[in-house]
Write an enzyme that holds these catalytic residues in place. Structure first.
Site, mmCIF file in Angstrom:
data_model
loop_
_atom_site.group_PDB
_atom_site.id
_atom_site.type_symbol
_atom_site.label_atom_id
_atom_site.label_comp_id
_atom_site.label_asym_id
_atom_site.label_seq_id
_atom_site.Cartn_x
_atom_site.Cartn_y
_atom_site.Cartn_z
ATOM 1 N N LYS A 35 0.823 -1.201 0.000
ATOM 2 C CA LYS A 35 0.000 0.000 0.000
ATOM 3 C C LYS A 35 0.875 1.276 0.000
ATOM 4 O O LYS A 35 2.093 1.203 0.184
ATOM 5 C CB LYS A 35 -0.936 -0.014 1.210
ATOM 6 C CG LYS A 35 -1.957 -1.167 1.163
ATOM 7 C CD LYS A 35 -2.764 -1.196 -0.134
ATOM 8 C CE LYS A 35 -4.104 -1.888 -0.015
ATOM 9 N NZ LYS A 35 -4.061 -3.367 -0.166
HETATM 10 C C1 PLP Z 1 -5.436 -4.061 0.578
HETATM 11 C C2 PLP Z 1 -6.893 -3.876 0.612
HETATM 12 C C3 PLP Z 1 -7.682 -4.289 1.688
HETATM 13 C C4 PLP Z 1 -7.180 -5.159 2.801
HETATM 14 O O1 PLP Z 1 -6.042 -4.821 3.385
HETATM 15 P P1 PLP Z 1 -5.070 -5.908 4.092
HETATM 16 O O2 PLP Z 1 -4.267 -5.021 4.970
HETATM 17 O O3 PLP Z 1 -4.268 -6.547 3.024
HETATM 18 O O4 PLP Z 1 -5.928 -6.837 4.858
HETATM 19 C C5 PLP Z 1 -9.029 -3.971 1.685
HETATM 20 N N1 PLP Z 1 -9.587 -3.324 0.673
HETATM 21 C C6 PLP Z 1 -8.876 -2.932 -0.405
HETATM 22 C C7 PLP Z 1 -9.557 -2.187 -1.495
HETATM 23 C C8 PLP Z 1 -7.512 -3.215 -0.473
HETATM 24 O O5 PLP Z 1 -6.824 -2.874 -1.558
#
Ligand code: PLP
Length: 400
Positions: free
Chosen positions: A186
């Site tokens: 992210k």
């Molecule tokens: C990455 C992501 C999540 C979940 O995040 P994690 O930390 O990997 O559990 C939820 N929604 C979206 C749109 C994402 O891209």
């Protein structure tokens, strides 16, 4: 998008503080931790940066969604409206709290189509959960209006749009609650982590307790805490929070770099008149993690993807339509309602029915869409080269 590309001395310094005192847990141990509170510091920094009253760090973005849904009172018998194009985490969280994900078409914003949302509302609808996919936002004014009209809660899945804004407000700070993921890919990362942001005190207090076994966190002795409701363990560790603290300080730099690289690449692709771009409800607020573009037909788009693959330059260009994790077409486990824990028969039937609807409007958009991930490490020359190669492939396919 990925903050991990800038790993360095700043992260190591924050981690070293935690390694030196050896207190890896965010709660308790007030004496031995010698004033080091990385999770608390990061929560304060998040509130300041994103303009929310409260922030509750948790162990992942999925945990943040689950926690937020629970804190908003979403559960048995409730329907949550969520898009056909998102990461699987969105519907996982909804199912895990006992609610039904009502999948709804996206439009050329790559996010919820407000008209489709309106048509999907039933007496069971409790929550609208827009997902600000690939760095940019849903039409929040239209969705807020619908929430007001039907008395629904708005939960923003802003996991992919950290630092994006809508009409001057930070994404994730606008709904009743909003979530970020700080997983490894992210915009900023903790390694693993997530956060629930809210301006509602009730939602914050419930998120705080829910993510730590129901602890009310009112005293200094954890063992003497009361448990006003059943919770779970979605705690973040001090090690993860330390990494996030270094990353959030670099976020303005990440966003500036993304914008610069995105702008240069977009200018190059704009040379091809047949290429169009994702519609952005507030263009000022794009966080520029991806450049999402369309070709006139699905066949042309598939041909471009095939050629990029052939030339070994597909990496970083995402054709979500064929992707196992981000688009309804390939969510067979959801379509068949395969869960390890048995759902109630009605819940299972509702989940299956939702997942097996037709999504022609979404197909017509996603079949023609390619998203190019924007890297922080690119140079001007590299972008020029990447852009020219993309343009050459597109022109070859279009015969233009
Ligand atoms: C990455 C992501 C999540 C979940 O995040 P994690 O930390 O990997 O559990 C939820 N929604 C979206 C749109 C994402 O891209």
């Amino acid at each position: 998008m990925p903050g991990f590309e800038t790993w360095g001395a700043e992260e190591r310094k924050e981690l070293q503080d935690v390694l030196d005192n050896g207190i890896l847990m965010r709660y308790g141990f007030d004496g031995p931790r010698k004033g080091i509170w990385k999770a608390v510091d990061l929560e304060k920094e998040i509130c300041k940066t994103f303009g929310t009253k409260y922030a509750q760090l948790v162990s992942s973005g999925t945990a943040a969604l689950t926690t937020a849904l629970s804190a908003l009172g979403v559960g048995y018998g409730d329907e949550v409206i969520t898009p056909s194009f998102t990461f699987v985490a969105s519907f996982e969280a909804v199912i895990s709290v006992g609610a039904t994900p009502v999948l709804v078409d996206v439009d050329d914003t790559l996010t919820l189509n407000p008209e489709a949302v309106r048509k999907a509302i039933t007496p069971k609808t409790k929550c609208i959960m827009p997902v600000h996919m690939c760095g940019s936002m849903a039409d929040l004014d239209a969705l807020k209006e619908i929430c007001k009209e039907f008395n629904l809660v708005l939960l923003e899945d802003a996991c992919q749009s950290i630092g994006g804004t809508y009409k001057g407000q930070q994404l994730g700070s606008i709904g009743d609650a909003g979530t970020f993921s700080f997983d490894f890919v992210k915009t900023m990362t903790c390694g693993e982590g997530g956060v629930v942001m809210t301006n509602r005190e009730d939602v914050y207090i419930k998120s705080d307790g829910y993510s730590d076994h129901g602890h009310d966190h009112k005293g200094v002795d954890r063992g003497a805490d009361l448990h006003p409701f059943v919770g779970y363990n979605f705690r973040i560790s001090e090690l993860h929070a330390a990494v996030g603290l270094a990353q959030i300080r670099k976020l303005p730099q990440f966003l500036a770099t993304q914008k610069k690289h995105h702008t240069q690449l977009k200018n190059i692709l704009s040379q091809v008149p047949e290429v169009s771009f994702r519609r952005i409800p507030d263009p000022q607020g794009d966080s520029h993690t991806f450049l999402s573009w369309f070709l006139p037909t699905e066949e042309q788009t598939r041909a471009v993807v095939a050629k990029l693959k052939e030339q070994g330059i597909l990496a970083g260009n995402f054709y979500w339509y064929d992707n196992n994790w981000h688009y309804i077409r390939k969510w067979d486990h959801l379509k068949q309602g395969i869960t390890l824990n048995a759902l109630s028969p009605e819940h299972k039937a509702a989940v299956i029915a939702q997942a097996n609807k037709e999504f022609k409007a979404s197909d017509a958009i996603m079949g023609r869409c390619i998203s190019t991930a924007i890297s922080l490490t690119w140079t001007e020359q590299l972008i020029e080269e990447k852009g020219s190669k993309l343009v050459a492939v597109i022109r070859e396919v279009l015969g233009s």
